[in-house]
Scaffold this motif. Structure first.
Motif, PDB file in Angstrom:
ATOM      1  N   GLY A  81       0.795  -1.218   0.000  1.00 34.70           N
ATOM      2  CA  GLY A  81       0.000   0.000   0.000  1.00 34.70           C
ATOM      3  C   GLY A  81       0.824   1.262   0.000  1.00 34.70           C
ATOM      4  O   GLY A  81       0.306   2.348  -0.244  1.00 34.70           O
ATOM      5  N   GLY A  82       2.108   1.143   0.321  1.00 33.76           N
ATOM      6  CA  GLY A  82       2.989   2.299   0.241  1.00 33.76           C
ATOM      7  C   GLY A  82       3.130   3.103   1.512  1.00 33.76           C
ATOM      8  O   GLY A  82       3.961   4.000   1.589  1.00 33.76           O
ATOM      9  N   SER A  83       2.322   2.846   2.514  1.00 28.92           N
ATOM     10  CA  SER A  83       2.439   3.556   3.787  1.00 28.92           C
ATOM     11  C   SER A  83       1.914   2.663   4.897  1.00 28.92           C
ATOM     12  O   SER A  83       1.192   1.686   4.650  1.00 28.92           O
ATOM     13  N   LEU A  84       2.268   2.985   6.142  1.00 25.40           N
ATOM     14  CA  LEU A  84       1.769   2.220   7.277  1.00 25.40           C
ATOM     15  C   LEU A  84       0.242   2.287   7.334  1.00 25.40           C
ATOM     16  O   LEU A  84      -0.432   1.272   7.542  1.00 25.40           O
ATOM     17  N   HIS A  85      -0.299   3.466   7.128  1.00 28.40           N
ATOM     18  CA  HIS A  85      -1.750   3.649   7.180  1.00 28.40           C
ATOM     19  C   HIS A  85      -2.432   2.748   6.151  1.00 28.40           C
ATOM     20  O   HIS A  85      -3.410   2.054   6.450  1.00 28.40           O
ATOM     21  N   ALA A  86      -1.913   2.736   4.926  1.00 29.72           N
ATOM     22  CA  ALA A  86      -2.502   1.921   3.856  1.00 29.72           C
ATOM     23  C   ALA A  86      -2.340   0.431   4.145  1.00 29.72           C
ATOM     24  O   ALA A  86      -3.249  -0.362   3.871  1.00 29.72           O
ATOM     25  N   SER A  87      -1.197   0.039   4.714  1.00 29.20           N
ATOM     26  CA  SER A  87      -0.986  -1.376   5.026  1.00 29.20           C
ATOM     27  C   SER A  87      -1.991  -1.863   6.062  1.00 29.20           C
ATOM     28  O   SER A  87      -2.581  -2.946   5.921  1.00 29.20           O
ATOM     29  N   LEU A  88      -2.210  -1.081   7.095  1.00 26.62           N
ATOM     30  CA  LEU A  88      -3.132  -1.493   8.152  1.00 26.62           C
ATOM     31  C   LEU A  88      -4.575  -1.527   7.657  1.00 26.62           C
ATOM     32  O   LEU A  88      -5.393  -2.314   8.153  1.00 26.62           O
ATOM     33  N   ARG A  89      -4.904  -0.682   6.673  1.00 28.47           N
ATOM     34  CA  ARG A  89      -6.270  -0.673   6.138  1.00 28.47           C
ATOM     35  C   ARG A  89      -6.594  -1.945   5.352  1.00 28.47           C
ATOM     36  O   ARG A  89      -7.778  -2.206   5.084  1.00 28.47           O
ATOM     37  N   ARG A  90      -5.601  -2.739   5.023  1.00 28.61           N
ATOM     38  CA  ARG A  90      -5.868  -3.983   4.305  1.00 28.61           C
ATOM     39  C   ARG A  90      -6.625  -4.983   5.178  1.00 28.61           C
ATOM     40  O   ARG A  90      -7.327  -5.850   4.671  1.00 28.61           O
TER      41      ARG A  90
END
Length: 260
Positions: A212-221
């Motif tokens: 996802g390119g960022s920590l925020h995007a990774s956790l949203r998975r």
């Protein structure tokens, strides 16, 4: 007549500590209060530079040495020390003691990751004080202002500290870089109970996945955007923060909100 000169082995990544003052300092950092460590395991005793000062500060010292050429000299040197047991063989092949014990030693730089992994997996380990490459010690302890997956994943059970530096010219042969004194301690009171650890590890590994390119995007998975936003607010994090910039304390806040 002096002891025969035994050259270091490149295959074993050997750099012997040759500075007596540095050895004494390391021993004091490994065992701050003499007599309080009943059992200490030394990784890679080498020629005994650390063995001698460590032995004076603990009850029993098991000195492991993988280089068969060095074992006879070690045994001769410490034959009159009843608390010192020189063990020929690979430290990594040893089964950890079942009772509380400490680890200390000048770790071959090429085997640092394996030794650290061994220590983290040993249930009865109380602490490990290791001479490693300075860069390794700085990265693992957040000294660069960033944190690694290994450190964050193990944080609920283990603390990591950089206790100091020993210059490269204190070793023979002289390595290319300075060494750092890395201290890993098992927490007396874990920050999370055993039942929460699998979820913690999964959360941290997801965050460090880079998807996802960022920590925020990774956790949203895995977690709803609304909850991830709430976790970031609770941890005081900007949505664009890089995963390595998040210290363990903020990871604990993320865990608290995302996995209540």
């Amino acid at each position: 007549m002096g002891r025969p000169l035994i050259p270091s082995s490149r295959a074993l990544s050997q750099n012997f500590l040759a500075d007596r003052a540095a050895a004494e300092r390391f021993a004091r950092l490994a065992v701050p209060r003499a007599g309080t460590v009943p059992l200490l395991l030394e990784v890679g005793a080498g020629k005994g530079a650390l063995t001698a000062p460590l032995a004076r500060r603990c009850g029993e010292l098991r000195a492991y040495e993988i280089d068969a050429r060095l074992v006879p000299g070690l045994r001769a040197r410490f034959s009159g020390s009843p608390g010192v047991h020189v063990v020929a063989g690979d430290f990594l092949a040893v089964r950890p003691p079942r009772t509380d014990f400490s680890v200390a030693g000048n770790v071959p730089f090429s085997r640092t990751a394996e030794v650290v992994d061994w220590c983290l997996r040993a249930p009865a380990l109380t602490d490990a004080t290791l001479l490693t490459q300075l860069e390794y010690a700085r990265r693992r302890t957040g000294d660069y202002g960033s944190w690694t997956l290994l450190t964050v994943r193990s944080w609920p059970r283990h603390s990591w500290r950089l206790l100091g530096r020993i210059g490269r010219r204190s070793f023979r042969p002289v390595p290319r870089v300075d060494a750092g004194v890395l201290r890993i301690e098992r927490r007396v009171a874990p920050l999370l109970d055993a039942g929460a650890l699998p979820g913690w590890r999964s959360l941290v590994e997801l965050g460090f996945s880079g998807v996802g390119g960022s920590l925020h995007a990774s956790l949203r998975r895995t977690h709803p955007r609304r909850r991830v936003d709430a976790a970031f607010r609770a941890a005081g994090l900007d949505r664009g923060v890089l995963v390595g910039e998040v210290d363990p304390a903020r990871w604990l806040r993320l865990h608290e909100v995302l996995l209540p």
